[in-house]
Design a protein around this motif. Structure first.
Motif, mmCIF file in Angstrom:
data_model
loop_
_atom_site.group_PDB
_atom_site.id
_atom_site.type_symbol
_atom_site.label_atom_id
_atom_site.label_comp_id
_atom_site.label_asym_id
_atom_site.label_seq_id
_atom_site.Cartn_x
_atom_site.Cartn_y
_atom_site.Cartn_z
ATOM 1 N N GLY A 1248 0.815 -1.199 0.000
ATOM 2 C CA GLY A 1248 0.000 0.000 0.000
ATOM 3 C C GLY A 1248 0.853 1.256 0.000
ATOM 4 N N HIS A 1249 0.247 2.372 -0.398
ATOM 5 C CA HIS A 1249 0.935 3.664 -0.322
ATOM 6 C C HIS A 1249 -0.001 4.690 0.308
ATOM 7 C CE1 HIS A 1249 -1.187 5.617 -3.767
ATOM 8 N NE2 HIS A 1249 -1.241 4.383 -4.254
ATOM 9 N N SER A 1250 0.577 5.556 1.123
ATOM 10 C CA SER A 1250 -0.193 6.610 1.789
ATOM 11 C C SER A 1250 0.788 7.702 2.200
ATOM 12 C CB SER A 1250 -0.898 6.036 3.027
ATOM 13 O OG SER A 1250 0.058 5.744 4.039
ATOM 14 N N GLY A 1251 0.317 8.645 3.008
ATOM 15 C CA GLY A 1251 1.210 9.693 3.502
ATOM 16 C C GLY A 1251 2.280 9.151 4.427
ATOM 17 N N GLU A 1252 2.113 7.905 4.923
ATOM 18 C CA GLU A 1252 3.083 7.330 5.861
ATOM 19 C C GLU A 1252 4.119 6.447 5.184
ATOM 20 O OE1 GLU A 1252 1.401 5.434 9.239
ATOM 21 O OE2 GLU A 1252 0.152 7.140 9.773
ATOM 22 N N GLY A 1253 3.963 6.121 3.927
ATOM 23 C CA GLY A 1253 4.952 5.257 3.278
ATOM 24 C C GLY A 1253 4.510 4.856 1.891
ATOM 25 N N CYS A 1285 -4.160 6.712 9.056
ATOM 26 C CA CYS A 1285 -2.833 7.170 8.605
ATOM 27 C C CYS A 1285 -2.784 8.703 8.511
ATOM 28 C CB CYS A 1285 -2.494 6.560 7.244
ATOM 29 S SG CYS A 1285 -3.508 7.210 5.909
ATOM 30 N N TRP A 1286 -1.549 9.245 8.427
ATOM 31 C CA TRP A 1286 -1.347 10.681 8.218
ATOM 32 C C TRP A 1286 -1.685 11.029 6.776
ATOM 33 C CZ3 TRP A 1286 -0.916 13.187 12.539
ATOM 34 C CH2 TRP A 1286 -0.302 12.605 13.655
ATOM 35 N N SER A 1287 -2.035 12.294 6.554
ATOM 36 C CA SER A 1287 -2.336 12.714 5.174
ATOM 37 C C SER A 1287 -1.034 12.829 4.378
ATOM 38 C CB SER A 1287 -3.083 14.044 5.183
ATOM 39 O OG SER A 1287 -2.261 15.047 5.739
ATOM 40 N N GLY A 1288 -1.166 12.831 3.078
ATOM 41 C CA GLY A 1288 -0.005 12.904 2.189
ATOM 42 C C GLY A 1288 -0.189 11.931 1.036
ATOM 43 N N ASP A 1289 0.709 11.995 0.005
ATOM 44 C CA ASP A 1289 0.567 11.136 -1.177
ATOM 45 C C ASP A 1289 1.933 10.590 -1.600
ATOM 46 O OD1 ASP A 1289 0.337 10.396 -4.087
ATOM 47 O OD2 ASP A 1289 -1.758 10.870 -3.641
ATOM 48 N N SER A 1290 2.025 9.278 -1.732
ATOM 49 C CA SER A 1290 3.288 8.637 -2.161
ATOM 50 C C SER A 1290 3.089 7.863 -3.457
ATOM 51 C CB SER A 1290 3.779 7.671 -1.076
ATOM 52 O OG SER A 1290 3.862 8.291 0.160
#
Length: 1390
Positions: A1248-1253, A1285-1290
């Motif tokens: 998976g991908h998210s603001g945390e990794g 999870c924290w916000s953000g985009d990876s």
């Protein structure tokens, strides 16, 4: 100290052998009285000496393998001396030797040098997968109606004290060589003739007590004490092959023959080409030796060091050649290596200051005959002298003198001047044309030979036949005929030849020596001359002894397609094959070159409409997209020429629509959705737009015969005056002239008129046979028909062998009859035969040539008089091939991919609605038009669903015609019953059936549901006479006994897992509590009997079912609540899961198809071994078995998938808005469920991908979830991560890392990355092009795709517009997400 010892040993050898050499040269010419002095001659290497004996058969002693300096001293390197000293030691100890080393002639030449120095006679056997016991021991031949045993190499060597050289031990099948075990260990062997080889010690002891006559009577034969075996092989750990049998290995002493040192190789090259500057020699050697010592992880093929001598001879002849050109001739790295390997090679070239530039261009090539009969070639100022042919080439050449073609030809000629060559290029780039021009310049004739996978090593050399008297005799192959006559052997399809079969060519090409099956030996001119110089030998005497010279002008030109590195197939260009030829790589032409070429071949001008086609060809070839690159081969120069000829011949015909022609050329309607989409985008990019076809409504006067001329539309064909015999072979068929088929007939006739051979490809039941038969009926052309199948062989395709009065005779197949008589050959079901069989049609279509199994040769029209034993192709001969579409669900062989480029292709699809209604009206004139329209619309939609991959079966017009015929005959029959005749196949696929029912209901066929049909049938009361009834009642549900042997049980009401039980758990029964599959055939009870179960028993069965379900949940530790939650994600995609599983199962079945194994002692009679059967051999059968993993070493690697899911906060945040997270979890469940049970075919992981990794692991590769609980845990983790999870985009980083890591993995050849994202890129300042670059990180091995599964406003569409075609998808209707994934999998992995 070691250096001193080496120098001393070299001095000793030179001194000891100087006299020996003088003796050897003079012994044959001295009187008998001088022979006594010869006994004192000896050979000394270092501290090992051996006495030299006069050979009994000097013609069997190898010649010219040892080089001498002008002063008479030997030119042998220190490495060679050390190996030879070891061999002398082993010989003195009477031990057999095994020389191991890298591919190439070094080991064989070392063995021959040893034999030449020690004056020993040789028996040489080249081993391959076709070598049998009779090739080693004794072979039976029929002579004067008697079977006589002839000793073969091993027996001759043992009896006469010769050295048996076994070359290519790794190629022999298992358990063939162990027959020599006792001969090696104890010098004993039983022979088929009843005689027995005995060791010299035992024989001599018996001779003390018994007379020689008595021992002869007992069949005892003495093995000479001088008999030795030298085996040559490759280490099978590095080079694939059959491992040595331990008992066999233990009987040999091994020696690793390593590459000679830098200094030794440098000295050898200097002697070979003294005029080449030392600096260039050093650069070449450094490059070659550095590659040899490269990191094994790079998996670079060995550099063929032996061919450096050919390279420096080219440099000496033309000093202006660039070093890069020389290296490319010897080591064609651009064609055979993967991109990362290529990069390493180019880095090494730059490091060594070898410029990556071609040699200077050649302006003019001319040839003339010299004073001595040789051919003098002029390449501008450069002059080359070559031995000329004895008969000038008769082939008409279509060579166009373009700068690039001229440069390729000049390069080819320079390589040809020093050795044998191989042309490597994609289909349709002009390999054959270039070869024909080469033959014309050299005034040479050719002996063409089409190579195929099943070809045996014997087929390459000689074939055993029977003479008119019934004796067995050997007939030369085209290769041997060329060697004897001085022609050029053109080996077409080198890439198809099995690697062990190609090993037979090694001695012929490296040493210009060849041992034939009939005992004859062919020798190169210089070796033959060396024999003639010995006293007592004349040409007649050598011929009588079976020694014939090879003609000086003999050469081998091989043609091959480039390897497909990373394509899943092993690289055919093995290090062994690499050492055989100098390689000339042919690139496709550029657009301007193609324009000029087509203009010249089409009469001076480029036909209108060709320019965008040329642009498209260049676009596909230069594209970085693997999908488009894969399509480039279809639009080859040859195919462009076909299209140009059509446009030139019919410039004003509405059938010459460029878009429609491209659809047929690529068979676009049968391509996977992704490839088709990418192609359509490329077609639009070059400005080609589809034209609306106006199908002519009126059929009147579309087909007419006027003044003995057939007219279809506006195309005319003169009918002529066919004979009665010809008319008897003209087909006749029931054909209704619907508009779409009339257009197809006209298009086929147009292609026929311009001389094309036709290929018709389509689904089942679309009328391919009817179209062809109708066309030939109208044209009054006689037809020969042949239907192919999986057991079709090359021999059966061309000839049929029969046995009459002890003689094998051949009857012409339909193919040969059609070629001779000028009939049309219709080849049906072409996709059912193996591609390696049908590929022999390529040369027949390309050049009008083919060699038959009985030695005759099919030649083009007009060439019959110049070629002996030939069949001239009749000018009227045509080939029409019919095949089903490639891919699932047909799973035939892809005939189109292998041979489509040499045919004019036509995609035959189902008729359009108007045409189909017209056709159905002819079959069912009484059926109401409304009914016909309902059927056409319903089946049209079913076909659309099949094209989109939503259904697995492609419904055709044939099925609708069957329904209409039934309704015409039985108008009162219920429509649902009749439709069931076609659709009942889907009854046992609930997902497919549900979809079919929805479509039928939509079009007014309401009652196809099972219960309604049963109600209709019950009203008729007809079931009793056709339905099986067990005659037994039900008592109550029970599990039943478990059979420890798991044997099938039908009836008995006792066993669990039966296949037709009443009360027990099983399949097909009526009262059991639940289904239990034990892997047996199901005996299904009728629906009425199933329905005939009392209510209390149904209730008890339901309770037992629930209980079993609860126990299953307990077993996997899953609560009922969790299972209900999981079902919400699992149930919506049940249909897609079943479809994917069906495709995977079919692919798995095809990949496990068994292969024919030849040389068996039981099975089906092999028609290619009838002669062996006459002689009494036992292994004349063939049978199907699993492919031999040692012989073929095609270890199928699994496909690799990395699913990168979006678990960012926005997925959870907007899930209530459009359900994006739920749909993603459904898609993940679909992947996990569909691939369950196919772990060997597809290895996947989910991150998976998210603001945390960017690489959060959910499922690891190689450890997929095993049950519903583990799958539920995986999606629950995804859901939880997205929530907290924290916000953000990876997204970009996740795509980049996924593609890079998969690209670095070695265990997979084919991999895809699918990135799911919610198109929320703009918020984080991410550009779409960055994502596109990230997805290309692993190409060509890894294909990357992005699916945008949620979007605010139009952001996803904007991103998609900027991404490359076929690489990204917008999925706003999230119910279609599983379908998009299914499309990607079927296009890329399956």
């Amino acid at each position: 100290m070691l250096a001193n010892l080496q120098a001393h040993s070299g001095h000793l050898l030179r001194q000891s052998l100087r006299n020996a050499r003088i003796w050897r040269r003079s012994w044959a010419s001295t009187a008998a009285g001088k022979d006594q002095d010869a006994q004192d001659d000896s050979l000394t290497i270092g501290d090992v000496s051996v006495r030299l004996r006069k050979p009994k058969d000097p013609q069997l002693v190898p010649q010219q393998y040892v080089k001498y300096a002008p002063d008479g001293s030997l030119q042998l390197s220190q490495s060679a001396l050390h190996h030879l000293r070891w061999m002398l030691q082993k010989d003195a100890l009477r031990q057999d030797m095994f020389l191991l080393g890298q591919p190439g002639p070094l080991r064989r030449q070392l063995a021959m040098q040893f034999l030449e120095l020690t004056q020993r006679e040789v028996e040489y056997v080249a081993l391959s997968r076709d070598t049998t016991e009779s090739d080693l021991k004794q072979r039976r031949e029929i002579h004067d109606r008697a079977a006589i045993y002839y000793d073969q190499g091993a027996v001759r060597a043992a009896l006469n004290g010769r050295v048996l050289v076994l070359d290519g031990v790794e190629h022999a099948e298992r358990n063939v060589l162990p027959i020599l075990n006792n001969l090696l260990e104890n010098r004993e062997m039983h022979l088929e003739s009843g005689k027995f080889l005995m060791s010299p010690e035992r024989y001599d002891k018996l001779l003390e007590k018994h007379s020689r006559e008595q021992l002869d009577e007992w069949g005892l034969l003495r093995v000479s004490e001088e008999f030795r075996v030298v085996a040559l092989g490759l280490p099978t750990h590095k080079y694939k092959g059959t491992p040595l049998d331990p008992p066999l290995r233990s009987r040999f002493q091994s020696r690793n023959v390593t590459t000679y040192s830098y200094g030794e190789l440098y000295e050898e090259l200097q002697q070979e080409a003294p005029a080449v500057p030392g600096e260039q020699l050093k650069q070449l050697l450094t490059f070659a030796l550095t590659l040899q010592q490269a990191d094994p992880a790079l998996q670079l093929p060995d550099f063929p060091l032996h061919n450096l001598r050919l390279g420096v001879r080219m440099l000496e002849a033309n000093p202006s050649l660039s070093l890069h050109d020389i290296i490319s001739r010897i080591y064609p790295y651009q064609s055979m290596l993967k991109s990362d390997q290529k990069k390493r090679v180019e880095e090494l070239l730059k490091k060594l200051d070898i410029q990556l530039v071609p040699s200077g261009s050649v302006k003019r090539i001319a040839s003339r005959t010299g004073d001595q009969g040789e051919v003098v070639l002029n390449l501008d100022e450069l002059q080359l002298q070559l031995p000329g042919g004895e008969t000038p080439s008769s082939a008409a050449t279509t060579f166009v003198d373009l700068p690039h073609q001229r440069q390729a030809l000049a390069s080819l000629l320079q390589a040809y001047a020093v050795g044998d060559v191989c042309l490597v290029g994609e289909k349709g780039v002009g390999k054959l044309t270039l070869t024909q021009e080469l033959l014309r310049l050299l005034q040479q004739s050719s002996e063409p030979m089409m190579l195929y996978e099943d070809m045996t090593s014997r087929d390459l050399v000689q074939q055993r036949i029977t003479s008119a008297e019934g004796d067995t005799v050997w007939r030369d192959s085209p290769l041997v005929r060329a060697a004897k006559s001085g022609s050029v052997a053109v080996l077409n399809g080198l890439h198809r030849l099995h690697k062990s079969t190609a090993s037979v060519l090694q001695r012929l090409i490296h040493d210009r020596e060849l041992q034939l099956c009939d005992g004859t030996t062919l020798l190169g001119a210089h070796r033959y001359q060396a024999l003639l110089q010995q006293e007592g030998f004349t040409e007649d005497k050598l011929t009588a002894l079976g020694f014939l010279p090879m003609h000086r002008s003999f050469r081998v030109v091989a043609l091959a397609e480039p390897p497909r590195p990373g394509g899943g197939q092993p690289n055919w260009l093995t290090p062994e094959l690499l050492s055989l030829f100098l390689y000339q790589e042919l690139r496709p032409l550029s657009q301007s070159e193609e324009e000029e070429l087509l203009a010249q071949l089409c009469g001076g001008g480029l036909p209108a409409g060709m320019e965008p086609l040329l642009k498209l060809a260049q676009l596909l070839r230069s594209s970085q997209d693997p999908l488009l690159q894969g399509l480039a081969g279809t639009l080859s120069t040859r195919q462009l020429l076909k299209l140009a000829r059509r446009l030139a011949a019919y410039p004003r015909s509405e059938l010459s629509d460029v878009h429609e022609m491209l659809q047929n050329t690529f068979l676009a309607r049968f391509m996977p959705a992704l490839s088709r989409g990418a192609l359509e985008q490329a077609i639009q990019q070059v400005g080609i737009r589809p034209t609306e076809f106006k199908t002519k409504k009126s059929q009147k006067n579309q087909i007419a015969v006027e003044n003995n001329t057939l007219r279809i539309g506006s195309t005319h064909w003169p009918l002529g005056q066919p004979s009665q015999e010809q008319l008897s072979k003209v087909p006749s068929t029931l054909f209704y002239e619907m508009p779409q088929h009339l257009q197809l007939l006209e298009r086929l006739l147009q292609d026929y008129l311009i001389g094309e051979h036709l290929l018709l490809v389509g689904n089942q039941g679309v009328g391919k046979n009817k179209l062809v038969d109708r066309l030939l009926e109208l044209m009054q052309r006689p037809r020969e028909y042949i239907q192919l199948h999986r057991d079709t062989t090359v021999h059966s395709l061309t000839l049929q062998a029969t046995l009459k009065d002890g003689q094998v005779s051949y009857e012409d197949s339909a193919l040969v009859q059609a070629v001779r008589s000028g009939h049309v050959l219709v080849v049906d079901e072409a996709d059912k035969a193996p591609v390696n069989v049908t590929c022999i049609l390529r040369t027949l279509v390309e050049s009008g040539e083919m060699v038959l199994a009985d030695g005759r040769r099919i030649v083009p029209a007009g060439a019959g008089g110049r070629t002996p034993n030939s069949i001239e192709t009749h000018p009227d001969f045509r080939l029409i091939v019919l095949a089903n579409r490639p891919g699932f669900p047909f799973l035939g062989n892809d005939f189109f991919a292998a041979l489509g480029d040499v045919f004019s292709c036509h995609a035959i699809s189902n008729p359009d609605p108007d045409s189909e209604i017209f056709l159905l009206q002819q079959y069912g004139p009484k059926v109401p038009i409304k009914t016909l329209r309902t059927l056409v619309n319903a089946f049209g939609e079913l076909r659309t669903l099949a094209d989109e991959g939503m259904l697995n079966y492609p419904y055709s017009t044939r099925e609708v015609v069957s329904i209409v015929k039934h309704l015409e005959r039985y108008p009162e029959e219920n429509m649902s019953e009749v439709v069931g005749n076609v659709l009942d196949f889907d009854r046992y696929q609930p997902e497919a059936l549900q979809q079919v029912n929805q479509v039928l209901a939509k079009h007014g066929i309401e009652s196809y549901a099972e219960e309604e049909i049963q109600a209709i049938r019950r009203q008729k009361k007809l079931q009793a006479s056709v339905k099986r009834h067990s005659g037994l009642g039900v008592s109550g549900p029970k599990f039943g006994k478990l059979d420890p042997k798991n044997e099938p049980h039908v009836g008995g009401n006792t066993w669990a897992g039966g296949s037709g039980g009443r009360d027990t758990a099983g399949l097909g029964g009526k009262g059991g509590p639940f289904r239990l599959d034990k892997g047996h055939k199901v005996h299904q009870l009728s629906d009425e009997e199933k329905a005939d179960v009392p209510e209390e028993i149904k209730r008890a069965a339901r309770e037992m079912n629930r209980k079993a379900f609860e126990e299953k949940l307990k077993e996997i530790k899953m609560s009922a609540h969790d299972h209900r939650l999981y079902a919400q994600f699992s149930e919506p995609n049940r249909k897609q899961v079943q479809q994917l599983k069906a495709v995977l199962e079919a692919m798995q079945t095809k990949s496990k198809e068994r292969q024919w194994q030849k040389y068996q002692t039981h099975g089906d009679l092999d028609d290619t071994r009838l002669v062996e059967g006459i002689t009494g051999e036992k292994n004349i059968y063939r049978r199907r078995a699993e492919a031999n993993p040692w012989a073929d070493h095609v270890q199928e690697k699994p496909n690799r998938l990395k699913l990168v899911v979006d678990v960012s906060g926005s997925m959870y945040r907007f899930n209530g808005y459009d359900g994006r997270l739920d749909r993603q979890l459904e898609a993940v469940v679909m992947v996990m469920e569909a691939f369950e049970g196919f772990e060997k075919k597809i290895v996947y992981d989910i991150v998976g991908h998210s603001g945390e990794g960017w690489e959060i692991p959910f499922v690891t590769a190689g450890s997929p979830p095993k049950n519903d609980k583990e799958r539920f845990e995986a999606i629950r983790m995804m859901h939880a991560h997205s929530q907290f999870c924290w916000s953000g985009d990876s997204t970009v980083k996740a795509a980049r890392e996924a593609c890079s890591t998969l690209g670095a993995e070695q265990d997979y050849d084919n991999a895809i990355v699918v990135v799911l994202s919610d198109a929320n890129l703009q918020r984080y300042g991410i550009a779409p092009k960055d994502l596109a670059v990230a997805l290309k990180r692993g190409e060509p091995k890894v294909k990357g795709y992005a699916i945008f599964i949620g979007s605010l406003a139009e952001e996803a569409d904007e991103i998609n517009a900027e991404m490359p075609a076929g690489q990204s998808f917008v999925c706003m209707d999230l119910t279609k997400l599983p379908h998009i994934l299914q499309q990607i999998f079927t296009s890329s992995l399956l």
